[in-house]
Scaffold this motif. Sequence first.
Motif, mmCIF file in Angstrom:
data_model
loop_
_atom_site.group_PDB
_atom_site.id
_atom_site.type_symbol
_atom_site.label_atom_id
_atom_site.label_comp_id
_atom_site.label_asym_id
_atom_site.label_seq_id
_atom_site.Cartn_x
_atom_site.Cartn_y
_atom_site.Cartn_z
ATOM 1 N N UNK A 96 26.335 38.763 13.912
ATOM 2 C CA UNK A 96 26.835 39.105 15.243
ATOM 3 C C UNK A 96 26.074 38.273 16.273
ATOM 4 N N UNK A 97 26.819 37.494 17.026
ATOM 5 C CA UNK A 97 26.197 36.677 18.070
ATOM 6 C C UNK A 97 26.611 37.140 19.458
ATOM 7 N N UNK A 98 27.775 37.765 19.575
ATOM 8 C CA UNK A 98 28.267 38.235 20.868
ATOM 9 C C UNK A 98 28.397 39.756 20.865
ATOM 10 N N UNK A 99 28.204 40.325 22.033
ATOM 11 C CA UNK A 99 28.185 41.783 22.160
ATOM 12 C C UNK A 99 29.583 42.327 22.404
ATOM 13 N N UNK A 100 29.746 43.593 22.044
ATOM 14 C CA UNK A 100 30.940 44.323 22.470
ATOM 15 C C UNK A 100 30.727 44.815 23.897
ATOM 16 N N UNK A 101 31.772 45.326 24.484
ATOM 17 C CA UNK A 101 31.683 45.768 25.882
ATOM 18 C C UNK A 101 30.696 46.908 26.051
ATOM 19 N N UNK A 102 30.695 47.860 25.117
ATOM 20 C CA UNK A 102 29.778 48.986 25.248
ATOM 21 C C UNK A 102 28.342 48.525 25.041
ATOM 22 N N UNK A 103 28.104 47.553 24.184
ATOM 23 C CA UNK A 103 26.756 47.016 24.002
ATOM 24 C C UNK A 103 26.303 46.247 25.237
ATOM 25 N N UNK A 104 27.204 45.509 25.826
ATOM 26 C CA UNK A 104 26.867 44.737 27.023
ATOM 27 C C UNK A 104 26.406 45.644 28.160
ATOM 28 N N UNK A 105 27.004 46.830 28.266
ATOM 29 C CA UNK A 105 26.672 47.739 29.368
ATOM 30 C C UNK A 105 25.540 48.694 29.023
ATOM 31 N N UNK A 106 25.373 49.015 27.749
ATOM 32 C CA UNK A 106 24.401 50.034 27.361
ATOM 33 C C UNK A 106 23.017 49.453 27.111
ATOM 34 N N UNK A 107 22.918 48.311 26.449
ATOM 35 C CA UNK A 107 21.614 47.766 26.075
ATOM 36 C C UNK A 107 20.734 47.487 27.295
ATOM 37 N N UNK A 108 21.237 46.803 28.352
ATOM 38 C CA UNK A 108 20.366 46.611 29.531
ATOM 39 C C UNK A 108 19.947 47.923 30.171
ATOM 40 N N UNK A 109 20.854 48.922 30.165
ATOM 41 C CA UNK A 109 20.506 50.212 30.761
ATOM 42 C C UNK A 109 19.389 50.897 29.981
ATOM 43 N N UNK A 110 19.445 50.835 28.648
ATOM 44 C CA UNK A 110 18.409 51.483 27.841
ATOM 45 C C UNK A 110 17.105 50.694 27.865
ATOM 46 N N UNK A 111 17.172 49.373 27.993
ATOM 47 C CA UNK A 111 15.949 48.585 28.088
ATOM 48 C C UNK A 111 15.175 48.882 29.370
ATOM 49 N N UNK A 112 15.884 49.407 30.371
ATOM 50 C CA UNK A 112 15.218 49.777 31.624
ATOM 51 C C UNK A 112 14.454 51.085 31.519
ATOM 52 N N UNK A 113 14.642 51.822 30.411
ATOM 53 C CA UNK A 113 13.889 53.059 30.196
ATOM 54 C C UNK A 113 14.568 54.311 30.690
ATOM 55 N N UNK A 114 15.825 54.243 31.098
ATOM 56 C CA UNK A 114 16.531 55.400 31.630
ATOM 57 C C UNK A 114 17.265 56.164 30.539
ATOM 58 N N UNK A 115 17.487 57.461 30.773
ATOM 59 C CA UNK A 115 18.391 58.227 29.917
ATOM 60 C C UNK A 115 19.824 57.734 30.129
ATOM 61 N N UNK A 116 20.661 57.918 29.141
ATOM 62 C CA UNK A 116 22.019 57.393 29.228
ATOM 63 C C UNK A 116 22.993 58.319 28.527
ATOM 64 N N UNK A 117 24.169 58.423 29.151
ATOM 65 C CA UNK A 117 25.309 59.103 28.547
ATOM 66 C C UNK A 117 26.379 58.043 28.310
ATOM 67 N N UNK A 118 26.706 57.784 27.034
ATOM 68 C CA UNK A 118 27.622 56.707 26.669
ATOM 69 C C UNK A 118 28.889 57.310 26.093
#
Length: 431
Positions: free
Chosen positions: A130-152
């Motif tokens: 896998x070299x490219x992200x899916x849409x949910x990965x594109x939006x979720x990974x940066x949010x989780x790397x910031x240290x915040x809780x997330x509802x996906x």
Amino acid sequence: MGDQGLILNISEASPKFFKGNNNCQQPKGKRQKRKNEDATEEPPSKRPARPTKVHAKDEPKKVQTGTNEDRPKGRPAIKTSSLFKNNPELPDIERSDVKQVQEKVFSSDSFSELGLHPHLVATLTNVLDMSRMTSVQKMTIPALLSGRDAMVRSQTGSGKTLAYGVPLVQGLQGVATKIQRSDGPYALILVPTRELALQSFTTIQKLLKPFTWIVPGVLMGGEKRKSEKARLRKGINILISTPGRLVDHIRSTKNMHFTHIRWLIVDEADRILDLGFEKDVTTILNAVNSQCEQRQNVLLSATLSQGVTRLADISLQNPITVTLAEENTTDMAPKVKSKVVQKEADTSGFAMPEKLRQHTVVVPSKLKLVTLSAFILGKWKSDPKPKMIVFFPSCELVEFHHRLLSNVLPIHGPRKDEAAFLRLHGNLQQE
């Protein structure tokens, strides 16, 4: 003349005349004939009556169905089974208007743009291909790397496992004090079924290939508790478990602790609640909260319901909401409650995989079996590589249809010695 009269009287005499007279003999021809008549003679009352001969013109005519116009000349009429007659009229099914929301599954962004560890990027490219992200990965990974809780919220099959797995591995490998196996779990991942537990464990294990000091582990039903307790004593850093088995170890295993927990992830939250694990999840949350308060929480679900909303309310703090089905945006502004919690359960729309097609056939009860058999046989003959799963509401129906269809339908597996029909239900052994 007198001699002739004597001879005439002897020939017509009764057989009784010769009975007891040893000197006189009955003529051979007359005696044999009488003997045969006596042997075959029966009393009139016991003699069977002769069958009455019935001529062809007197035979009753057979009732034939169909008209002469419909039936070809010289062919007998075809009787139609009552299975296809006198069926009730099909009722109109009430269907509410449901808005199907389309999600864009794939994106054009690469994992290398996220600033991840080079070994992790290489693992995604070479091991997971896998070299490219899916849409949910594109939006979720940066949010989780910031240290915040997330509802996906995203559809099944959109890549949610990597959406939380990549930031999880990225965060644990960068811990200042190197993680030791004896430290116990740093991340807890709850999944609804043992199959999803094994699938998630395999994915996390591949992501951890360059980071050998981080040890993943899995707890699930159907396994020996003794071997699971031994693994817990040695140490598991990323613990993947089903709710029921984890509650069992919380109550009975002394080595079970959550003092180092940094991540709590609830995957497929809607399915966890549908399977009746709400009390077990509450028990797990209380156990984790009593030992560790500072952690990052992630809740992932394909659908939204009141139960998922309530679970998000008690487990998430100031969460980021990632919802591809609504606005394809990520709400990065901090809120006391997520946008999902503020809404009531929204069932007016749902997301579905783009290539999935759904069809409905409504038939009378007595035609369900023949309809199912015809559908299976038709698919098997038309598709080059047919695969099919048929669901029934009980174990008895699975056994009945498996035995019936295996003996009736002319279907074989890929090889002649393989069975085409396999069964799976709760009364079977786990193996």
